[in-house]
Enzyme design. Structure first.
Site, short mmCIF file in Angstrom:
data_model
loop_
_atom_site.label_atom_id
_atom_site.label_comp_id
_atom_site.label_asym_id
_atom_site.label_seq_id
_atom_site.Cartn_x
_atom_site.Cartn_y
_atom_site.Cartn_z
N SER A 130 0.82 -1.21 0.00
CA SER A 130 0.00 0.00 0.00
C SER A 130 0.87 1.27 0.00
CB SER A 130 -0.95 -0.07 1.21
OG SER A 130 -1.97 0.85 1.10
N ASP A 156 -9.03 -5.90 -4.56
CA ASP A 156 -8.75 -4.75 -3.69
C ASP A 156 -9.81 -3.67 -3.89
OD1 ASP A 156 -7.69 -2.59 -2.33
OD2 ASP A 156 -5.63 -3.00 -2.95
N HIS A 173 -7.34 -5.92 -0.23
CA HIS A 173 -6.17 -5.05 -0.02
C HIS A 173 -5.15 -5.70 0.91
CE1 HIS A 173 -4.07 -1.24 -0.24
NE2 HIS A 173 -4.01 -1.16 1.08
#
Ligand SMILES: *[C@@H]1O[C@H](CO)[C@@H](O)[C@H](O)[C@H]1NC(C)=O
Length: 252
Positions: free
Chosen positions: A72, A202, A230
């Site tokens: 991320s 995601d 995610h």
């Protein structure tokens, strides 16, 4: 209900003779994250935020190379580390991560390719700012509703519950805030091999956005984990670890 849930597998790493945890894996708490004793207000720069990672890489051992796995927003501190210590890094794995390029500001790919959320879609995310920096710096912390819907929707509920207790307020990395406008360099970050792992389910960085980041700055290799949300380390832990072992084989 509980009986129907699949048994979770967990990694337990046990080191060999004369060794220690240091030979297995290093997981870094960035400043003001996890068990870091730094307060968010003390962070004045991207270097400050990334300091624990930079310290791992600035060790004296010139022979040792690491594989950084960045998840991320962790893509930005990882790219900074690669820019400063390119020869220490065998490869960076971007796991549904913001992957900076070498022409634009570090957070450009996120701002450009990830659809911005409406007030309603932000749910219980909380933004704040702190004024120990002039001008003030913005912070962000995820709320439980946002995490359940956008980050953990396919992950085991126990991981979500634990995460709800452990998330901490962090600096927002954006062009008009902590990560600033200066691109990373071609000779530094740009010279380090990169692998991108696409997480197909995601909800936070949609697959399409991940693919746009890939075309924006093509990595050496692209791998896809189809049913991963995610948090691939929770929703598809087995597949992810297999993937990482393959990458380690190729790049070590
Ligand atoms: C960070 O963002 C806030 C809100 O947009 C802004 O007021 C502030 O000036 C920004 N800080 C920096 C250092 O650019």
């Amino acid at each position: 209900m509980e009986k129907e849930q699949k048994k979770q597998k967990r990694f337990v790493l046990v080191h060999g003779v004369c060794h220690g945890a240091w030979c297995c894996v290093v997981a870094v708490d960035l400043a003001a994250s996890g068990i870091s004793t730094i307060k968010v207000e003390e962070i004045q720069s991207l270097e400050d935020y990334s300091k624990p990672l930079l310290e791992v890489l600035s060790s004296d051992d010139d022979e040792e190379q690491v594989i950084i796995v960045a998840h991320s927003m962790g893509g930005i501190p990882a790219a900074l580390a690669a820019d400063m210590f390119p020869r220490k890094i065998a490869c960076i794995v971007f796991l549904t991560a913001t992957m900076p390029d070498t022409k634009n500001p570090p957070s450009y790919p996120f701002e450009k390719f990830v659809p911005s959320l409406t007030q309603e879609e932000l749910l219980d995310i909380v933004f704040r700012s702190y004024d120990t920096h002039v001008p003030p710096l913005r912070t962000v912390v995820f709320g439980p509703k946002f995490m359940a819907k956008n980050l953990y929707q396919l992950s085991p509920v126990q991981d979500l519950e634990l995460a709800k207790l452990l998330v901490r307020e962090n600096p927002a990395l954006s062009t008009d805030n902590l990560s600033g406008t200066k691109p990373f360099t071609e000779q530094g970050y740009g010279s380090v091999p990169r692998v991108y792992i696409i997480c197909g389910e995601d909800n936070q960085i949609p697959e399409e956005s991940q693919r746009l980041m890939i075309s924006n700055f093509p990595p050496n290799e692209v791998i896809e984990i189809k049913g991963a949300d995610h948090m691939a380390m929770f929703s598809k832990s087995q597949e992810l670890s297999t993937c990482l072992l393959d990458i380690a084989d190729k790049h070590a």
